[in-house]
Design an enzyme around this catalytic site. Sequence first.
Site, mmCIF file in Angstrom:
data_model
loop_
_atom_site.group_PDB
_atom_site.id
_atom_site.type_symbol
_atom_site.label_atom_id
_atom_site.label_comp_id
_atom_site.label_asym_id
_atom_site.label_seq_id
_atom_site.Cartn_x
_atom_site.Cartn_y
_atom_site.Cartn_z
ATOM 1 N N TYR A 175 -13.916 5.859 9.185
ATOM 2 C CA TYR A 175 -12.911 6.234 8.087
ATOM 3 C C TYR A 175 -13.500 5.908 6.940
ATOM 4 C CZ TYR A 175 -8.383 6.569 5.775
ATOM 5 O OH TYR A 175 -7.222 6.944 4.832
ATOM 6 N N THR B 77 -4.647 10.604 -0.333
ATOM 7 C CA THR B 77 -5.956 10.330 0.162
ATOM 8 C C THR B 77 -6.147 11.373 1.303
ATOM 9 O OG1 THR B 77 -5.195 8.825 1.929
ATOM 10 C CG2 THR B 77 -5.818 7.881 -0.218
ATOM 11 N N HIS C 141 0.948 -1.099 -0.027
ATOM 12 C CA HIS C 141 -0.004 -0.031 0.029
ATOM 13 C C HIS C 141 0.876 1.280 -0.187
ATOM 14 C CE1 HIS C 141 -3.470 2.237 0.076
ATOM 15 N NE2 HIS C 141 -4.108 1.431 0.949
#
Length: 428
Positions: free
Chosen positions: A243, A256, A127
């Site tokens: 979230y 993000t 990620h």
Amino acid sequence: MFYDGRLLLPREIEQQMERILADKSEPQPGEEFLAALTAGDRVPWAKARSQFFIRGKNKQSLDAVEKAAFFVTLDDSEQRYEPDNPIQSLDSYGKSLLHGKCYDRWFDKSLNLIVFKNGTMGLNAEHSWADAPIVGHLWEQVLSSDPVRLGYTEEGHCKGNPHPNMPGPQRLQWDIPEECQTVISSSLKVANTLADDVDMHIFPFNDFGKGLIKKCKTSPDGFIQLALQLAHFRDKGKFCLTYEASMTRLFREGRTETVRSCTNETCAFVHAMMDEKATREERLKLLKAATEKHQNLYKLAMTGKGIDRHLFCLYLVSKYLGEDSPFLKEVLSEPWRLSTSQTPLQQMELFDLKKHPEYVTSGGGFGPVADDGYGVSYIILGEDLINFHISSKHSSHETDSHRFGSNIKQAMLDILDLFQLDIKPNKK
């Protein structure tokens, strides 16, 4: 992947893969479980690396792995979406792509391309370098170009001809001492404990999709986020810090921002849904307020006006300056017990989902962020399908991914019911 100054063609890659599969030689000592080093804790891997992989054949082989564009696993298990057994087959598929056997993926790699024995495939992405839309964009290209643009012969081979005189692939050589094998075993044990604890559940929600939600004059993402809040309250009897990932790709190198989608307005709507005395009109009014608030928060996040990355930067500055901030410590240590994300379907022109439903992706998923929380990823496909990926930990007595999935399904139907549309939801 290169020979004679050019990239190999699909049939030539197949030729090399066939040669690898035909090699029946046994793994060298420590080789079979080597990749478990990338699946366990980071410190033992860093120490093993500096102790056992800095010289000789181990360094050469590790360099070959780490300089490669990506990692390919020819997985010896079979995974497939089975229409007669959708839940179990998708759960198994998703769980395999998330962690496999813990020693047959190289988790440090940007992405692992995983091809199962029966020809289905998927990927596992690390990620830190990118977010879901980038990996999704790549995967859409693969899904459209492999069966359509490149295609296969009737016998199942890649189109084209094998190379007449290409040398076979060279096997990497390792010299892994017993001390290193002990570290590998320890990492594998840690990774297996983690993997066995993952409660992964994927379900295709096909009662209705984006088409009907739009008829309710509501944003599909807002609708789903409200359903998640209602489902969570029914599941656990309480609200939690939530979230939702939003992209900031309007900005150079933007990644993000967080939409904190459990708002006062959302809570008021959920309470009204739980209150038998609340009228349909009251609930609809609160739903409108909640979805408008959610859309506004999403716009703020996308345009750089969110709060979480700002707080994170303040935290980094405070660390740099050596200043302690009780406020930042408290805010940044609060657990996200519901972590959500929508995987966008970006290149719609590549797919005709009506004509070719078999090309549809089930989207992507991730593990839970909190030990007693849920991770929920969803993808809106065409007008009539939404796929949900739910993860949690078996070790938590508060969570159950299948139970939460049932609550999500019911919440979606209950919210749609408020609009009393004449159109019947899709038949299964």
